[in-house]
Design an enzyme around this catalytic site. Structure first.
Site, mmCIF file in Angstrom:
data_model
loop_
_atom_site.group_PDB
_atom_site.id
_atom_site.type_symbol
_atom_site.label_atom_id
_atom_site.label_comp_id
_atom_site.label_asym_id
_atom_site.label_seq_id
_atom_site.Cartn_x
_atom_site.Cartn_y
_atom_site.Cartn_z
ATOM 1 N N GLU A 151 2.889 -7.935 -3.621
ATOM 2 C CA GLU A 151 3.411 -9.180 -3.657
ATOM 3 C C GLU A 151 4.095 -9.711 -4.769
ATOM 4 O O GLU A 151 3.651 -9.381 -5.875
ATOM 5 C CB GLU A 151 2.395 -10.490 -3.002
ATOM 6 C CG GLU A 151 2.772 -11.721 -3.040
ATOM 7 C CD GLU A 151 4.060 -11.790 -2.117
ATOM 8 O OE1 GLU A 151 4.003 -11.374 -0.852
ATOM 9 O OE2 GLU A 151 5.158 -12.079 -2.401
ATOM 10 N N GLU A 155 3.352 -18.749 -8.085
ATOM 11 C CA GLU A 155 2.996 -20.010 -7.483
ATOM 12 C C GLU A 155 3.919 -21.204 -7.950
ATOM 13 O O GLU A 155 4.674 -20.959 -8.797
ATOM 14 C CB GLU A 155 1.665 -20.255 -8.350
ATOM 15 C CG GLU A 155 0.399 -19.186 -7.693
ATOM 16 C CD GLU A 155 -0.699 -19.256 -8.371
ATOM 17 O OE1 GLU A 155 -1.210 -20.319 -9.012
ATOM 18 O OE2 GLU A 155 -1.615 -18.309 -8.216
ATOM 19 N N ALA A 252 10.633 -19.626 -24.387
ATOM 20 C CA ALA A 252 9.495 -19.706 -25.442
ATOM 21 C C ALA A 252 8.645 -20.750 -25.463
ATOM 22 O O ALA A 252 9.042 -21.863 -24.591
ATOM 23 C CB ALA A 252 10.295 -19.647 -26.888
ATOM 24 N N GLY A 257 0.066 -17.994 -18.694
ATOM 25 C CA GLY A 257 -1.244 -17.923 -18.239
ATOM 26 C C GLY A 257 -1.287 -17.770 -16.789
ATOM 27 O O GLY A 257 -0.331 -16.773 -16.469
ATOM 28 N N CYS A 260 -2.366 -14.059 -12.806
ATOM 29 C CA CYS A 260 -1.856 -12.714 -12.676
ATOM 30 C C CYS A 260 -1.503 -11.988 -13.944
ATOM 31 O O CYS A 260 -2.079 -10.870 -14.118
ATOM 32 C CB CYS A 260 -0.668 -12.376 -11.620
ATOM 33 S SG CYS A 260 -1.563 -12.684 -9.983
#
Ligand SMILES: NC(=O)C1=CN([C@@H]2O[C@H](COP(=O)(O)OP(=O)(O)OC[C@H]3O[C@@H](n4cnc5c(N)ncnc54)[C@H](O)[C@@H]3O)[C@@H](O)[C@H]2O)C=CC1
Ligand SMILES: O=C(O)[C@H]1O[C@H](OP(=O)(O)OP(=O)(O)OC[C@H]2O[C@@H](n3ccc(=O)[nH]c3=O)[C@H](O)[C@@H]2O)[C@H](O)[C@@H](O)[C@@H]1O
Length: 440
Positions: A151, A155, A252, A257, A260
């Protein structure tokens, strides 16, 4: 042809996949071991915040194509395909934890009563699908095939990405099984790339690792811009105009985070290590990100001298905008460092506040608006570039902040605007605006 599909695991990937497959006409039953979640979904409520998801979910439940259960055998009954979309979190040592995959494999082995294609959506180390195949194969006589279908959704734009993705990767050793999954995906109208199972597994890790590399690379260039008085905004634009480089993923900031990039980069280093390959480049990418996530604290410490007794408004807590996901968010690291340094932290996020309260240090306070957070604070940290946060005005900052200083970890604001408003402003790889205080 419309198919009967079971989706195992109803997190960001499973739920979005289930909803999307039902939207294109298939009959989908989603199964999860979390009964509270299942009950919520049976009532038509999405357990996650994802733009556009609730509406599609309700529509397909009402039209009878989408249902939820906590019973695997009910979901698997006469299913043409069983999608595995459970978590593959990171273990202490960085390797992927396959315990949820194993438990699904057990569920399938126990309840598979007729031929089905087992489709792995979860991100799994190369060789895992072979393992799933032999694990189930030694426990059932029912015929089945295994297909890797990694996949690529993000998000915050998961629904949009599912309907308008760049490609669908199908890794199959059985052409018939691969054809079935291609047929199931046909209504999406997205180009399909067919390959073998192991290459498909590798495509997923390589893609995430490459994107993480792009981010760490541009962040290192930004850190150099800081020292050499160049401006990363223009540098990234100038680089991005080269089509071989591309203009995406060159923002930048305070690093990547989420659920994944951090875990998949660590897992790939371990996967390489298992075959005695030292992935030096990826190790550096991870190290750069570690430092980058802490950068705002370093800048604030340099500005104030000491952070003890200072009140810092942390604007944005989720790992990126438009999600309630707090996994590996920069806010976790920043809050911890600030609290350790003796500062008071006041956090605000438009959506992720409830999830944030469960994982941020206890000492963190919360405000119910961005303005509430900056009111009487010594400084504002811009941690997540929610629209609501980026649209704060210089007047609002000046009226509310005690020291009128902003540390922008996402380069949300215009440097010139800050300068003309007489605000002290520090961002990543762009000119510093310092009007009031001497550097400590
Ligand atoms: N979150 C994301 O944006 C993306 C995630 N992925 C990958 O997809 C996989 C799933 O990720 P998320 O959706 O974020 O996970 P998640 O942690 O949000 O959800 C996983 C769900 O699986 C359920 N579950 C665990 N064991 C089960 C079992 N035996 N039977 C039924 N349900 C079970 C859990 O209760 C949970 O609801 C991971 O491998 C991840 O790396 C891939 C692309 C994007
Ligand atoms: O495997 C996964 O789970 C997914 O991981 C990422 O998706 P996601 O983590 O949801 O979100 P991204 O938009 O990729 O952002 C990840 C992190 O990188 C940061 N980022 C992103 C882009 C950028 O230019 N700069 C930057 O710092 C974001 O702030 C965020 O913290 C990938 O983009 C998806 O293709 C993949 O399917």
């Amino acid at each position: 042809m419309k198919r009967k599909i079971a989706v195992v695991g109803t997190g960001y990937v499973g739920l979005v996949t289930g909803v999307a497959l039902s939207e294109v006409g298939h009959t989908v039953t989603c199964v999860d071991v979390d009964e509270v979640k299942i009950k919520r979904m049976q009532e038509g409520l999405s357990p996650i915040f994802e733009p556009g998801l609730s509406e599609l979910m309700t529509k397909n439940i009402n039209e009878g194509r989408l249902s939820f259960t906590s019973q695997h055998q009910e979901a698997f009954k006469s299913a043409d395909a069983i999608y595995i979309a459970v978590g593959t979190p990171q273990k202490e040592d960085g390797t992927a934890d396959l315990c949820f995959i194993e438990s699904v494999a057990e569920n399938i082995a126990s309840h598979l009563k007729s031929y089905a294609v087992i489709v792995t959506k979860s991100t799994v180390p190369v060789g895992t699908n072979d393992y799933i195949k032999s694990f189930i194969g030694t426990r059932t006589d029912t015929p089945f095939d295994v297909v890797s279908n990694p996949e690529f959704l993000r998000e915050g734009s998961a629904v949009q990405d599912t309907f308008h993705g760049d490609r669908i990767v199908i890794g199959a050793d059985s052409p018939i099984a691969g054809d079935l999954i291609e047929e199931i995906n046909k209504p999406f109208g997205i180009s399909v790339f067919r390959t073998d199972i192991r290459s498909a597994e590798m495509i997923k890790y390589a893609s995430n690792a490459f994107l993480a590399t792009k981010i760490s690379f541009v962040n290192e260039i930004a850190n150099l811009c800081d020292k050499l008085d160049a401006n990363i905004d223009d540098v990234a634009k100038g680089m991005g105009q080269d089509q071989r480089i591309g203009d995406k993923f060159l923002n930048a900031g305070i690093g990547y985070g989420g659920s994944c990039f951090p875990k998949d980069t660590n897992a790939l280093v371990q996967i390489a290590g298992n075959v005695e390959h030292e992935f030096t480049l990826l190790k550096a990418v991870i190290e750069v990100n570690y430092k980058q996530q802490r950068l705002l604290v370093d800048k604030a410490r340099e500005y104030f001298g000491s952070l003890r007794g200072k009140t810092i408004a942390m604007l944005g807590l989720a790992f990126k905008p438009n999600t309630d996901d707090m996994r590996e968010a920069a806010s976790l690291v920043l809050a911890e460092e600030l609290v350790l340094a003796g500062a008071t932290v006041v956090g605000y996020d438009p959506i992720a506040m409830e999830n944030a309260k469960k994982v941020l240090p206890e000492a963190v306070n919360y405000a119910d608006s961005a303005l509430g957070a900056i009111h009487n604070a010594d400084a504002a940290f811009i941690v997540t570039e929610w629209k609501e946060i980026c649209s704060l005005t210089t007047e609002q900052f000046k009226e509310n902040l005690k020291d009128a200083v902003i540390f922008d970890g996402r380069n949300c604001f215009n440097v010139e605007t800050m300068k003309s408003a007489n605000l002290d402003y520090f961002s990543i790889g762009r000119p510093i605006v310092k009007t009031q205080k001497e550097f400590a």
